[in-house]
Scaffold this motif. Structure first.
Motif, short mmCIF file in Angstrom:
data_model
loop_
_atom_site.label_atom_id
_atom_site.label_comp_id
_atom_site.label_asym_id
_atom_site.label_seq_id
_atom_site.Cartn_x
_atom_site.Cartn_y
_atom_site.Cartn_z
N LEU A 53 0.82 -1.22 0.00
CA LEU A 53 0.00 0.00 0.00
C LEU A 53 0.85 1.26 0.00
O LEU A 53 0.50 2.25 -0.64
N GLU A 54 1.97 1.24 0.70
CA GLU A 54 2.87 2.39 0.69
C GLU A 54 3.40 2.61 -0.73
O GLU A 54 3.47 3.73 -1.22
N GLY A 55 3.77 1.52 -1.40
CA GLY A 55 4.24 1.62 -2.78
C GLY A 55 3.13 2.08 -3.72
O GLY A 55 3.35 2.88 -4.62
N PHE A 56 1.92 1.58 -3.50
CA PHE A 56 0.77 1.97 -4.31
C PHE A 56 0.55 3.48 -4.24
O PHE A 56 0.40 4.15 -5.25
N LYS A 57 0.59 4.00 -3.02
CA LYS A 57 0.39 5.44 -2.83
C LYS A 57 1.51 6.24 -3.50
O LYS A 57 1.27 7.29 -4.09
N ALA A 58 2.73 5.74 -3.42
CA ALA A 58 3.87 6.42 -4.04
C ALA A 58 3.75 6.42 -5.56
O ALA A 58 4.03 7.43 -6.21
N GLY A 59 3.33 5.30 -6.14
CA GLY A 59 3.15 5.22 -7.59
C GLY A 59 2.04 6.15 -8.06
O GLY A 59 2.17 6.82 -9.09
N LYS A 60 0.97 6.21 -7.31
CA LYS A 60 -0.16 7.11 -7.61
C LYS A 60 0.31 8.55 -7.57
O LYS A 60 0.01 9.34 -8.46
N LYS A 61 1.07 8.90 -6.56
CA LYS A 61 1.57 10.27 -6.41
C LYS A 61 2.51 10.64 -7.57
O LYS A 61 2.43 11.75 -8.09
N THR A 62 3.36 9.72 -7.99
CA THR A 62 4.26 9.98 -9.11
C THR A 62 3.47 10.31 -10.37
O THR A 62 3.80 11.26 -11.08
N LEU A 63 2.43 9.54 -10.65
CA LEU A 63 1.62 9.81 -11.83
C LEU A 63 0.93 11.17 -11.72
O LEU A 63 0.87 11.92 -12.70
N GLU A 64 0.44 11.50 -10.54
CA GLU A 64 -0.20 12.80 -10.35
C GLU A 64 0.77 13.94 -10.64
O GLU A 64 0.42 14.92 -11.29
N ILE A 65 2.01 13.81 -10.18
CA ILE A 65 3.03 14.83 -10.42
C ILE A 65 3.31 14.94 -11.93
O ILE A 65 3.40 16.03 -12.47
N GLU A 66 3.41 13.79 -12.59
CA GLU A 66 3.67 13.81 -14.03
C GLU A 66 2.52 14.47 -14.79
O GLU A 66 2.74 15.23 -15.74
N LYS A 67 1.28 14.19 -14.39
CA LYS A 67 0.13 14.79 -15.06
C LYS A 67 0.09 16.30 -14.85
O LYS A 67 -0.25 17.05 -15.76
N GLU A 68 0.43 16.75 -13.65
CA GLU A 68 0.48 18.18 -13.39
C GLU A 68 1.56 18.84 -14.24
O GLU A 68 1.38 19.93 -14.74
N HIS A 69 2.66 18.15 -14.41
CA HIS A 69 3.76 18.67 -15.22
C HIS A 69 3.30 18.82 -16.68
O HIS A 69 3.67 19.79 -17.35
N GLU A 70 2.50 17.89 -17.17
CA GLU A 70 2.02 17.95 -18.55
C GLU A 70 1.10 19.14 -18.79
O GLU A 70 0.99 19.63 -19.90
N LYS A 71 0.43 19.62 -17.75
CA LYS A 71 -0.50 20.75 -17.88
C LYS A 71 0.22 22.09 -18.03
O LYS A 71 -0.39 23.06 -18.43
N LEU A 72 1.49 22.13 -17.70
CA LEU A 72 2.24 23.37 -17.78
C LEU A 72 2.38 23.81 -19.23
O LEU A 72 2.44 22.98 -20.13
N PRO A 73 2.46 25.13 -19.47
CA PRO A 73 2.69 25.59 -20.85
C PRO A 73 4.04 25.09 -21.35
O PRO A 73 4.98 24.90 -20.57
N SER A 74 4.14 24.89 -22.64
CA SER A 74 5.36 24.30 -23.21
C SER A 74 6.61 25.10 -22.91
O SER A 74 7.68 24.54 -22.74
N TRP A 75 6.51 26.44 -22.83
CA TRP A 75 7.69 27.25 -22.58
C TRP A 75 8.26 27.03 -21.18
O TRP A 75 9.41 27.30 -20.92
N SER A 76 7.42 26.53 -20.27
CA SER A 76 7.90 26.34 -18.90
C SER A 76 8.33 24.91 -18.61
O SER A 76 8.81 24.61 -17.53
N LYS A 77 8.15 24.04 -19.59
CA LYS A 77 8.49 22.63 -19.35
C LYS A 77 9.98 22.40 -19.44
O LYS A 77 10.65 22.83 -20.36
N ARG A 78 10.46 21.76 -18.44
CA ARG A 78 11.84 21.29 -18.38
C ARG A 78 11.78 19.90 -17.78
O ARG A 78 10.73 19.46 -17.33
N GLU A 79 12.90 19.27 -17.75
CA GLU A 79 12.94 17.98 -17.07
C GLU A 79 12.58 18.17 -15.61
O GLU A 79 13.01 19.15 -14.99
N ILE A 80 11.81 17.25 -15.08
CA ILE A 80 11.48 17.31 -13.67
C ILE A 80 12.74 16.99 -12.89
O ILE A 80 13.39 15.97 -13.13
N SER A 81 13.08 17.86 -11.99
CA SER A 81 14.29 17.62 -11.20
C SER A 81 14.06 16.44 -10.26
O SER A 81 12.94 16.20 -9.83
N PRO A 82 15.10 15.70 -9.95
CA PRO A 82 14.95 14.55 -9.06
C PRO A 82 14.34 14.93 -7.71
O PRO A 82 13.59 14.16 -7.14
#
Length: 99
Positions: A53-82
């Motif tokens: 369950l801890e891993g499940f929550k972490a995987g879900k959170k990672t996808l949420e972060i990636e989806k939020e990153h996709e919503k950003l305008p293209s000029w502001s997109k960079r690689e997500i820092s570690p």
């Protein structure tokens, strides 16, 4: 083999199992969140101390972060820092998900 060595070997095996369960949960959380976010939310709302369950929550959170990153305008997109994309380790388990 002494008793201390046996305990260390036993602990290592238990750690391997815990890590494997965390990784499985992480992958499932990521994939289920991608295809059925409602079901993922139900699973993530379970309050239990379990590596899966801890891993499940972490995987879900990672996808949420990636989806939020996709919503950003293209000029502001960079690689997500570690640091931004880092998933917090489960407390006192010392496990990190595969990336």
């Amino acid at each position: 083999m002494g008793k201390e060595e046996e305990k260390e070997e036993e602990k290592t095996e238990e750690q391997k199992k815990t890590e494997a369960r965390f990784k499985d949960g992480y992958n499932q959380g990521y994939l289920i969140s991608m295809y059925d976010p409602n079901i993922a939310q139900i699973f993530a709302s379970v309050d239990a101390q379990d590596p899966f369950l801890e891993g499940f929550k972490a995987g879900k959170k990672t996808l949420e972060i990636e989806k939020e990153h996709e919503k950003l305008p293209s000029w502001s997109k960079r690689e997500i820092s570690p640091e931004f994309n880092e998933v917090s380790k489960p407390k006192d388990k010392g496990i990190e998900p595969d990336r």
